[in-house]
Design a protein around this motif. Structure first.
Motif, PDB file in Angstrom:
ATOM      1  N   THR A   1       0.753  -1.077  -0.009  1.00  0.00           N
ATOM      2  CA  THR A   1      -0.046  -0.181  -0.001  1.00  0.00           C
ATOM      3  C   THR A   1       0.718   1.237   0.042  1.00  0.00           C
ATOM      4  O   THR A   1       0.425   2.122  -0.687  1.00  0.00           O
ATOM      5  N   GLU A   2       2.032   1.365   0.821  1.00  0.00           N
ATOM      6  CA  GLU A   2       2.789   2.258   0.812  1.00  0.00           C
ATOM      7  C   GLU A   2       3.523   2.678  -0.517  1.00  0.00           C
ATOM      8  O   GLU A   2       3.596   3.717  -0.970  1.00  0.00           O
ATOM      9  N   ASP A   3       3.717   1.368  -1.078  1.00  0.00           N
ATOM     10  CA  ASP A   3       4.607   1.522  -2.549  1.00  0.00           C
ATOM     11  C   ASP A   3       3.434   2.312  -3.316  1.00  0.00           C
ATOM     12  O   ASP A   3       3.998   3.010  -4.447  1.00  0.00           O
ATOM     13  N   LYS A   4       2.362   1.897  -3.301  1.00  0.00           N
ATOM     14  CA  LYS A   4       1.255   2.346  -4.206  1.00  0.00           C
ATOM     15  C   LYS A   4       1.090   4.033  -3.773  1.00  0.00           C
ATOM     16  O   LYS A   4       0.931   4.554  -5.020  1.00  0.00           O
ATOM     17  N   LEU A   5       0.726   4.096  -2.598  1.00  0.00           N
ATOM     18  CA  LEU A   5       0.673   5.451  -2.490  1.00  0.00           C
ATOM     19  C   LEU A   5       1.754   6.611  -2.302  1.00  0.00           C
ATOM     20  O   LEU A   5       1.612   7.658  -1.931  1.00  0.00           O
ATOM     21  N   GLY A   6       3.004   5.945  -2.125  1.00  0.00           N
ATOM     22  CA  GLY A   6       4.163   6.910  -1.791  1.00  0.00           C
ATOM     23  C   GLY A   6       4.186   7.522  -0.476  1.00  0.00           C
ATOM     24  O   GLY A   6       4.758   8.485  -0.410  1.00  0.00           O
ATOM     25  N   ARG A   7       3.554   6.892   0.451  1.00  0.00           N
ATOM     26  CA  ARG A   7       3.461   7.349   1.751  1.00  0.00           C
ATOM     27  C   ARG A   7       3.829   6.161   2.682  1.00  0.00           C
ATOM     28  O   ARG A   7       3.478   5.105   2.523  1.00  0.00           O
ATOM     29  N   PRO A   8       4.397   6.452   3.964  1.00  0.00           N
ATOM     30  CA  PRO A   8       4.825   5.429   5.074  1.00  0.00           C
ATOM     31  C   PRO A   8       3.367   5.124   5.776  1.00  0.00           C
ATOM     32  O   PRO A   8       2.767   5.990   6.079  1.00  0.00           O
ATOM     33  N   PHE A   9       3.345   3.561   6.167  1.00  0.00           N
ATOM     34  CA  PHE A   9       2.487   3.364   7.078  1.00  0.00           C
ATOM     35  C   PHE A   9       1.133   4.006   6.854  1.00  0.00           C
ATOM     36  O   PHE A   9       0.360   4.593   7.569  1.00  0.00           O
ATOM     37  N   VAL A  10       0.493   3.289   5.514  1.00  0.00           N
ATOM     38  CA  VAL A  10      -0.791   3.832   5.332  1.00  0.00           C
ATOM     39  C   VAL A  10      -1.546   2.406   5.098  1.00  0.00           C
ATOM     40  O   VAL A  10      -2.815   2.733   4.853  1.00  0.00           O
ATOM     41  N   GLY A  11      -1.113   1.159   5.365  1.00  0.00           N
ATOM     42  CA  GLY A  11      -1.942  -0.124   5.213  1.00  0.00           C
ATOM     43  C   GLY A  11      -2.351  -0.218   6.810  1.00  0.00           C
ATOM     44  O   GLY A  11      -2.483   0.517   7.332  1.00  0.00           O
ATOM     45  N   ARG A  12      -2.557  -1.444   6.661  1.00  0.00           N
ATOM     46  CA  ARG A  12      -3.143  -2.041   7.955  1.00  0.00           C
ATOM     47  C   ARG A  12      -2.210  -1.824   9.252  1.00  0.00           C
ATOM     48  O   ARG A  12      -2.805  -1.416  10.391  1.00  0.00           O
ATOM     49  N   ALA A  13      -1.009  -1.925   9.067  1.00  0.00           N
ATOM     50  CA  ALA A  13      -0.174  -1.766  10.149  1.00  0.00           C
ATOM     51  C   ALA A  13      -0.093  -0.246  10.433  1.00  0.00           C
ATOM     52  O   ALA A  13       0.065   0.111  11.706  1.00  0.00           O
ATOM     53  N   GLY A  14      -0.169   0.639   9.484  1.00  0.00           N
ATOM     54  CA  GLY A  14      -0.324   2.097   9.674  1.00  0.00           C
ATOM     55  C   GLY A  14      -1.385   2.537  10.463  1.00  0.00           C
ATOM     56  O   GLY A  14      -1.415   3.411  11.243  1.00  0.00           O
ATOM     57  N   GLU A  15      -2.648   1.646  10.098  1.00  0.00           N
ATOM     58  CA  GLU A  15      -3.890   2.130  10.919  1.00  0.00           C
ATOM     59  C   GLU A  15      -3.563   1.714  12.296  1.00  0.00           C
ATOM     60  O   GLU A  15      -4.213   2.476  13.128  1.00  0.00           O
ATOM     61  N   LEU A  16      -2.962   0.663  12.669  1.00  0.00           N
ATOM     62  CA  LEU A  16      -2.477   0.229  14.004  1.00  0.00           C
ATOM     63  C   LEU A  16      -1.781   1.463  14.592  1.00  0.00           C
ATOM     64  O   LEU A  16      -1.721   1.818  15.708  1.00  0.00           O
ATOM     65  N   LEU A  17      -0.645   1.746  13.796  1.00  0.00           N
ATOM     66  CA  LEU A  17       0.381   2.731  14.446  1.00  0.00           C
ATOM     67  C   LEU A  17      -0.535   4.145  14.944  1.00  0.00           C
ATOM     68  O   LEU A  17      -0.178   4.386  15.877  1.00  0.00           O
ATOM     69  N   ASP A  18      -1.238   4.335  14.010  1.00  0.00           N
ATOM     70  CA  ASP A  18      -2.074   5.610  14.173  1.00  0.00           C
ATOM     71  C   ASP A  18      -2.836   5.464  15.765  1.00  0.00           C
ATOM     72  O   ASP A  18      -2.895   6.412  16.614  1.00  0.00           O
ATOM     73  N   LYS A  19      -3.325   4.331  15.842  1.00  0.00           N
ATOM     74  CA  LYS A  19      -4.072   4.012  17.166  1.00  0.00           C
ATOM     75  C   LYS A  19      -3.063   3.934  18.205  1.00  0.00           C
ATOM     76  O   LYS A  19      -3.497   4.535  19.504  1.00  0.00           O
ATOM     77  N   MET A  20      -1.920   3.429  18.201  1.00  0.00           N
ATOM     78  CA  MET A  20      -0.771   3.409  19.072  1.00  0.00           C
ATOM     79  C   MET A  20      -0.569   4.805  19.608  1.00  0.00           C
ATOM     80  O   MET A  20      -0.356   5.097  20.644  1.00  0.00           O
ATOM     81  N   LEU A  21      -0.191   5.730  18.527  1.00  0.00           N
ATOM     82  CA  LEU A  21       0.289   6.893  18.781  1.00  0.00           C
ATOM     83  C   LEU A  21      -0.777   7.620  19.559  1.00  0.00           C
ATOM     84  O   LEU A  21      -0.759   8.732  20.464  1.00  0.00           O
TER      85      LEU A  21
END
Ligand code: URA
Length: 220
Positions: free
Chosen positions: A56-76
């Motif tokens: 997903t990151e490769d597709k969008l050119g942004r870090p942590f925007v897939g499932r792991a990214g969603e969880l990271l957002d919640k962790m933060l």
């Protein structure tokens, strides 16, 4: 932080991202769709460093925007840090892939790829000058603390990173997502304890060297 300083840092990050977008030091520079340089507050107190972009990151050119990214957002958010207040990036800026015939699978970055990308990460740290770096998962943690670092034994401990920046490691959100039932609850508890250490550190008043007088221009 003055608006002028913020703008300067933002421009420096944009210039560096443009260089990375042209980088072909590794083969993954040619197989990627987009580099995912990093994003967030150029003056962030916390920099989060993951392993490398996934699909997903490769597709969008942004870090942590897939499932792991969603969880990271919640962790933060659990330590009152909205994603946009943090700077998020990875040890490598291009997606490491493995050709498994009918599709490209994710794989861990090689030591060569991490070495090639290191100057870009160090430049990000030098521009953002975070108070704390959070390394997510063993590869990111080892890139700061050395090969002998054990994520299970040494997560949640403070180390000295680039430019003397305090670094702490915790489990990668993708690892948390691979757990089930009680194991997931246990891992989440450990991660939350590590995150609370970051919160406490960020709540500390700035020490003398960090309290450098800011350069203000008129009407800042
Ligand atoms: N995993 C990472 O380590 N980084 C990302 O950007 C996404 C998933």
């Amino acid at each position: 932080m003055s608006l002028q300083e913020r703008t300067q840092r933002q421009h420096a990050l944009e210039r560096a991202a443009a260089v990375v977008a042209q980088c072909r030091k590794c083969e993954i520079g040619s197989t990627r769709r987009n580099s995912a340089y990093g994003e967030g507050d150029p003056c962030a107190a916390l920099m989060v460093v993951g392993e490398g972009p996934g699909e997903t990151e490769d597709k969008l050119g942004r870090p942590f925007v897939g499932r792991a990214g969603e969880l990271l957002d919640k962790m933060l958010l659990a330590i009152d840090l909205p994603r946009e207040d943090v700077y998020i990036c990875n040890t490598v800026k291009c997606r490491p892939t493995l050709d498994v015939g009918h599709r490209l699978a994710n794989r861990a970055p090689t030591p060569d790829e991490m070495r090639n990308c290191r100057p870009y990460l160090e430049e990000q740290i030098a521009i953002v000058r975070p108070r704390v770096i959070l390394a997510l998962g063993a590869p990111a943690a080892k890139s700061f603390m050395g090969e002998k670092f054990s994520i299970t034994k040494q997560r949640g401990q403070w180390f000295e990173g680039p430019n003397g920046t305090p670094v702490i490691a915790t489990f990668h959100p993708a690892y948390i997502l691979r757990q089930t039932g009680g194991a997931m609850t246990e891992v989440k508890k450990l991660v939350f304890a590590d995150l609370k250490q970051i919160r406490a550190r960020l709540n500390e008043p700035l020490s003398a060297p960090e309290q450098k007088p800011e350069q203000h221009s008129l009407f800042d």
